[in-house]
Design a protein around this motif. Structure first.
Motif, mmCIF file in Angstrom:
data_model
loop_
_atom_site.group_PDB
_atom_site.id
_atom_site.type_symbol
_atom_site.label_atom_id
_atom_site.label_comp_id
_atom_site.label_asym_id
_atom_site.label_seq_id
_atom_site.Cartn_x
_atom_site.Cartn_y
_atom_site.Cartn_z
ATOM 1 N N LYS A 82 15.001 1.116 -5.655
ATOM 2 C CA LYS A 82 15.429 1.720 -4.380
ATOM 3 C C LYS A 82 14.464 1.331 -3.257
ATOM 4 C CE LYS A 82 17.845 5.805 -6.004
ATOM 5 N NZ LYS A 82 17.698 7.219 -6.324
ATOM 6 N N TRP A 83 13.162 1.416 -3.547
ATOM 7 C CA TRP A 83 12.172 1.044 -2.538
ATOM 8 C C TRP A 83 12.255 -0.442 -2.217
ATOM 9 C CZ3 TRP A 83 10.184 4.290 0.591
ATOM 10 C CH2 TRP A 83 9.981 5.615 0.201
ATOM 11 N N ALA A 84 12.480 -1.233 -3.262
ATOM 12 C CA ALA A 84 12.591 -2.691 -3.052
ATOM 13 C C ALA A 84 13.786 -3.006 -2.150
ATOM 14 C CB ALA A 84 12.736 -3.398 -4.392
ATOM 15 N N THR A 85 14.880 -2.281 -2.360
ATOM 16 C CA THR A 85 16.077 -2.506 -1.540
ATOM 17 C C THR A 85 15.794 -2.147 -0.082
ATOM 18 O OG1 THR A 85 17.390 -1.914 -3.464
ATOM 19 C CG2 THR A 85 18.550 -1.977 -1.356
ATOM 20 N N LEU A 86 15.096 -1.023 0.100
ATOM 21 C CA LEU A 86 14.746 -0.600 1.454
ATOM 22 C C LEU A 86 13.874 -1.665 2.136
ATOM 23 C CD1 LEU A 86 14.631 1.796 3.590
ATOM 24 C CD2 LEU A 86 12.424 2.332 2.566
ATOM 25 N N ALA A 87 12.904 -2.165 1.369
ATOM 26 C CA ALA A 87 11.996 -3.179 1.930
ATOM 27 C C ALA A 87 12.775 -4.429 2.326
ATOM 28 C CB ALA A 87 10.921 -3.533 0.903
ATOM 29 N N ALA A 88 13.656 -4.879 1.427
ATOM 30 C CA ALA A 88 14.427 -6.102 1.709
ATOM 31 C C ALA A 88 15.356 -5.908 2.900
ATOM 32 C CB ALA A 88 15.225 -6.507 0.481
ATOM 33 N N ALA A 89 15.846 -4.672 3.038
ATOM 34 C CA ALA A 89 16.826 -4.422 4.108
ATOM 35 C C ALA A 89 16.190 -4.444 5.495
ATOM 36 C CB ALA A 89 17.496 -3.065 3.874
ATOM 37 N N SER A 90 14.857 -4.223 5.564
ATOM 38 C CA SER A 90 14.269 -4.045 6.905
ATOM 39 C C SER A 90 14.368 -5.298 7.785
ATOM 40 C CB SER A 90 12.833 -3.520 6.801
ATOM 41 O OG SER A 90 12.029 -4.379 6.039
ATOM 42 N N ALA A 134 12.670 -10.984 3.354
ATOM 43 C CA ALA A 134 13.419 -9.952 2.618
ATOM 44 C C ALA A 134 13.122 -9.966 1.111
ATOM 45 C CB ALA A 134 14.913 -10.092 2.906
ATOM 46 N N PRO A 135 13.328 -11.093 0.411
ATOM 47 C CA PRO A 135 13.033 -11.072 -1.030
ATOM 48 C C PRO A 135 11.560 -10.849 -1.335
ATOM 49 C CG PRO A 135 13.716 -13.279 -0.312
ATOM 50 C CD PRO A 135 13.916 -12.367 0.835
ATOM 51 N N TYR A 136 10.691 -11.369 -0.474
ATOM 52 C CA TYR A 136 9.249 -11.186 -0.689
ATOM 53 C C TYR A 136 8.898 -9.700 -0.594
ATOM 54 C CZ TYR A 136 4.190 -12.045 -0.050
ATOM 55 O OH TYR A 136 2.826 -12.053 -0.177
ATOM 56 N N LEU A 137 9.398 -9.043 0.451
ATOM 57 C CA LEU A 137 9.110 -7.612 0.625
ATOM 58 C C LEU A 137 9.667 -6.814 -0.550
ATOM 59 C CD1 LEU A 137 9.738 -6.969 4.437
ATOM 60 C CD2 LEU A 137 7.571 -7.308 3.239
ATOM 61 N N ALA A 138 10.865 -7.196 -1.017
ATOM 62 C CA ALA A 138 11.478 -6.494 -2.158
ATOM 63 C C ALA A 138 10.568 -6.580 -3.382
ATOM 64 C CB ALA A 138 12.850 -7.089 -2.459
ATOM 65 N N LEU A 139 10.092 -7.784 -3.661
ATOM 66 C CA LEU A 139 9.234 -7.966 -4.847
ATOM 67 C C LEU A 139 7.897 -7.235 -4.696
ATOM 68 C CD1 LEU A 139 9.975 -11.752 -5.524
ATOM 69 C CD2 LEU A 139 10.680 -9.805 -6.928
ATOM 70 N N VAL A 140 7.335 -7.272 -3.475
ATOM 71 C CA VAL A 140 6.059 -6.586 -3.231
ATOM 72 C C VAL A 140 6.234 -5.071 -3.402
ATOM 73 C CG1 VAL A 140 4.382 -5.992 -1.419
ATOM 74 C CG2 VAL A 140 5.065 -8.358 -1.746
ATOM 75 N N ALA A 141 7.316 -4.536 -2.807
ATOM 76 C CA ALA A 141 7.560 -3.084 -2.881
ATOM 77 C C ALA A 141 7.821 -2.666 -4.328
ATOM 78 C CB ALA A 141 8.749 -2.721 -1.998
ATOM 79 N N PHE A 142 8.598 -3.472 -5.042
ATOM 80 C CA PHE A 142 8.905 -3.160 -6.446
ATOM 81 C C PHE A 142 7.620 -3.121 -7.270
ATOM 82 C CE2 PHE A 142 10.059 -4.347 -10.801
ATOM 83 C CZ PHE A 142 11.074 -3.423 -11.063
ATOM 84 N N ARG A 154 0.831 -1.220 0.000
ATOM 85 C CA ARG A 154 0.000 0.000 0.000
ATOM 86 C C ARG A 154 0.859 1.261 0.000
ATOM 87 N NH1 ARG A 154 -5.416 -1.368 1.903
ATOM 88 N NH2 ARG A 154 -5.474 -3.610 2.238
ATOM 89 N N ARG A 155 2.135 1.087 -0.249
ATOM 90 C CA ARG A 155 3.098 2.190 -0.330
ATOM 91 C C ARG A 155 3.133 3.020 0.953
ATOM 92 N NH1 ARG A 155 0.460 1.962 -4.996
ATOM 93 N NH2 ARG A 155 -0.699 3.901 -4.698
ATOM 94 N N ARG A 156 3.239 2.314 2.065
ATOM 95 C CA ARG A 156 3.438 2.965 3.363
ATOM 96 C C ARG A 156 4.772 2.463 3.929
ATOM 97 N NH1 ARG A 156 -2.543 2.503 6.099
ATOM 98 N NH2 ARG A 156 -3.545 4.077 4.811
ATOM 99 N N PRO A 157 5.859 3.023 3.410
ATOM 100 C CA PRO A 157 7.177 2.442 3.720
ATOM 101 C C PRO A 157 7.570 2.532 5.192
ATOM 102 C CG PRO A 157 7.416 4.521 2.526
ATOM 103 C CD PRO A 157 5.963 4.180 2.504
ATOM 104 N N VAL A 158 7.136 3.575 5.896
ATOM 105 C CA VAL A 158 7.582 3.701 7.303
ATOM 106 C C VAL A 158 7.051 2.522 8.119
ATOM 107 C CG1 VAL A 158 7.495 5.126 9.378
ATOM 108 C CG2 VAL A 158 7.731 6.214 7.135
ATOM 109 N N ILE A 159 5.748 2.268 7.960
ATOM 110 C CA ILE A 159 5.155 1.136 8.691
ATOM 111 C C ILE A 159 5.805 -0.166 8.224
ATOM 112 C CG2 ILE A 159 3.020 -0.167 9.120
ATOM 113 C CD1 ILE A 159 1.513 2.485 8.779
ATOM 114 N N ARG A 189 13.732 3.908 -9.377
ATOM 115 C CA ARG A 189 13.133 4.328 -8.105
ATOM 116 C C ARG A 189 12.466 3.131 -7.408
ATOM 117 N NH1 ARG A 189 11.580 8.785 -5.346
ATOM 118 N NH2 ARG A 189 9.462 8.772 -4.518
ATOM 119 N N ALA A 190 11.831 2.292 -8.217
ATOM 120 C CA ALA A 190 11.187 1.106 -7.638
ATOM 121 C C ALA A 190 12.225 0.175 -7.009
ATOM 122 C CB ALA A 190 10.399 0.361 -8.715
#
Lengths: 375, 259
Positions: free
Chosen positions: A210-218, A187-195, A163-168, A207-208
């Motif tokens: 970058k967001w995927a990397t952030l998601a995977a890193a969490s 990690a890989p699942y979040l990356a693919l979902v964010a992308f 839902r594109r709410r990266p902070v949460i 840009r996508a």
């Protein structure tokens, strides 16, 4: 969903409460000391003891030899929450664990319903929740174990990035990484979902990514924080790995896992102890097989991210070298439950399977309460 | 969700712990009761007697911790004036237990641990009152613990069974050179929920073998943030290797309020 969750929790507690007086004479030996056995709830057994110990005493001195079991093999978030409740209310530590699990499960059900509706349609929601709750080993969601918390955090992270709410998403991902090693396969699942979510919103591929990397890193950051804590306190950032290694009692690496499992399966077949000798392990092997098939079906349905998540969840068990706890380890692989709920189109079969599964779950609860290994 | 909050609050309030009701104002604590049946070693057995010293019939409640079975955890003795009875051990083999007596009327307890073959002298156990025990914030010091050619010591954390809902306890342990403040070892940890014997403190706390020291324990309270009903005690025992004769070391209490 909350009503369904509360009803299920009530049923599990009733079954657990009644189980204590059903055939108590054939209970297995209790591995805990008198004081612990006396005070814990019926839904606190086996590894629950490590979480209770962590909540009360924190991490011990590091292990010094292979075969020495220490509590460094367990992640800190769940026992940390237990400790918070115990310190603020004074309730029994195991009950605090049950409360954390119950609250996490209710949150998870709401998120799972939302996720299922978005991915499979509204008609799939109730069947999917029923499959999740009535799966034979799902009682672990109510026990003093991390399954419910990990499921809630995994779903929160996935839903937030979708839902594109990266902070949460980042917060939930970090917390999942602090809950259990299975959090890392997010990690890989979040990356693919964010992308996918960013591309659907019209973002550029760069840009996508970058967001995927952030998601995977969490979730990795959560695990990193755990390692950092061990480094600061015990000067060993990989103490978790050392402790895991020591637990096994034998020198092995994750690469040996599949061959060790295969050897165990062959041995069980050769010695004819599939049901008589180690029924719990046999069933755990079956659950693993079912989830592997479900991962393949998800892949065929072009749900690549979900297929990868389910497959990696199974892979963690395969790398451990034993089937033990497989039925529990697969529980956070929620896409598989939504897929299984597709059987609801065959009404009679679906109902029969749910009844059978619920009965199996009741047997599992009885076995767990009586100190038999249930996963 | 908001509708559920009062139920959750009521549940938590109901689940919150209150300390157990005392059976009476008079109490006696036997910090160690022990029995063993190891081949080739003394056959230890606790010999405990209870006497009603009041001029009226009275009842005394005993709490064993741990007992040999759940039904032996508590027992009430009804005694006529002046009557003396023997207290059945009902404690597990090879595990240190403690016995806690409570009553509304005065009574007397005597306890010793005897070698049933009479090869080793009996060990008379000091009887403590609730007031003797360390409360959170108090400090206990026992020593010196030694490991020589002729003698060897050990120590034990113990508490009355009525603390079963407050345990495990947190303590800060300091090993100090005998009679001084020179630090040998310091650590903070949570005890198990049962009396905890430290058989080999040198190995356990990585202290050079043979180093004599005093044990200083600061009682930090319940690890579950529960109210402590009575308190904690630490005893030390030194045994003579040649004869097996044992003696209790002196335990001194410094109250937290006095520091």
């Amino acid at each position: 969903m909350l009503g369904l969750g509360l009803l299920w929790l009530a049923c599990i507690w009733i079954v657990a409460g009644v189980s204590g007086s059903i055939l108590p004479g054939i209970a297995a030996a209790r591995p805990w000391t008198y004081d612990i056995v006396r005070r814990v709830t019926p839904l606190a057994r086996w590894d629950s003891g490590w979480y209770i110990n962590l909540a009360e005493a924190g991490y011990w001195e590091p292990p010094t030899r292979v075969g020495q079991e220490t509590n460094h093999a367990f992640f800190p978030l769940y026992p940390g929450l237990m400790r918070l409740i115990v310190r603020t209310t004074g309730i029994e530590t195991s009950l605090a664990g049950n409360l954390v699990s119950a609250a996490a499960l209710l949150v998870a059900l709401l998120l799972f319903a939302a996720w299922t509706e978005r991915n499979f349609g509204e008609s799939r929601v109730v069947p999917a929740v029923l499959v999740l709750l009535l799966f034979p080993t799902s009682f672990f969601f109510a026990a003093v174990y991390t399954e419910a918390l990990l499921l809630a955090l995994s779903l929160a992270a996935v839903e937030a990035f979708a839902r594109r709410r990266p902070v949460i998403g980042v917060i939930a991902g970090v917390l999942a990484g602090l809950t259990r090693i299975s959090g890392l396969v997010l990690a890989p699942y979040l990356a693919l979902v964010a992308f996918r979510a960013r591309r659907d919103a019209g973002d550029s591929p760069g840009r996508a990514i970058k967001w995927a990397t952030l998601a995977a890193a969490s979730p990795l950051a959560g695990f990193g924080l755990f390692c950092l804590y061990f480094w600061r306190r015990f000067s060993d950032p990989l103490l978790f790995v050392t402790a895991q290694h020591n637990w096994s009692g034998q020198a092995k690496s994750i690469l040996d896992g599949p061959s060790l499992i295969w050897r165990g399966v062959v041995e069980d077949f050769q010695r004819g102890r599939l049901l008589g000798g180690s029924p719990a392990r046999t069933f755990e092997g079956l659950y693993l097989l079912v989830f592997l098939v479900l991962a393949a079906v998800l892949l065929r349905q072009r749900r690549h991210a979900e297929a990868l998540f389910v497959f990696l969840t199974v892979a963690i068990v395969l790398s451990s070298g034993t089937f033990e706890s497989a039925g529990r380890y697969v529980l956070p692989a929620f896409p598989a439950f939504a897929l299984l709920a597709g059987l609801s189109s065959r009404r009679d079969l679906f109902r029969s399977l749910l009844v059978l599964s619920a009965a199996a779950q009741a047997v599992y609860v009885w076995a767990f309460v009586h100190w038999y290994w249930a996963g | 969700m908001r509708r559920a909050l009062p139920f959750v609050a009521a549940f938590l309030a109901a689940a919150c712990h209150r300390p157990p009701e005392p059976y009476g104002p008079v109490s006696a604590f036997v910090p160690v009761a022990f029995r063993s049946n190891n081949p080739g070693r003394p056959i230890w057995a606790p010999k405990v007697t209870l006497t009603n010293t009041s001029g009226a019939p009275s009842s005394v409640r005993l709490t064993r911790w741990p007992p040999d079975a759940p039904d032996a955890e508590e027992r009430v003795f009804d005694l006529a004036p002046g009557e003396t009875c023997s207290v059945p051990p009902r404690i597990p083999h090879g595990t240190v237990s403690s016995l806690f007596f409570e009553s509304r009327a005065p009574f007397r307890v005597s306890a010793e641990i005897v070698d049933r073959r009479h090869l080793t002298p009996s060990l008379v156990v000091p009887i403590l009152s609730s007031e003797d025990l360390a409360r959170p914030g108090d400090r206990l010091r026992v020593g010196p613990l030694v490991d020589t050619a002729s003698e060897r010591s050990h120590f034990c954390f113990t508490f009355p069974g009525v603390e079963r809902d407050a345990v495990p306890f947190r303590v800060r342990l300091r090993l100090l050179s005998p009679g001084s403040e020179t630090l040998v070892h310091e650590s903070t940890f949570v005890l198990t929920g049962l009396p905890l014997v430290i058989d080999d403190p040198w190995k356990r706390f990585h202290v050079a073998s043979g180093t004599p020291f005093d044990v200083e324990v600061t009682f930090l309270g319940s690890a579950r943030s529960r109210p402590v009903a009575r308190g904690l005690w630490v005893y030390g025992i030194t045994a003579t290797k040649a004869t097996g004769a044992s003696r209790f070391l002196e335990t001194r209490v410094t109250r937290g309020s006095a520091r």
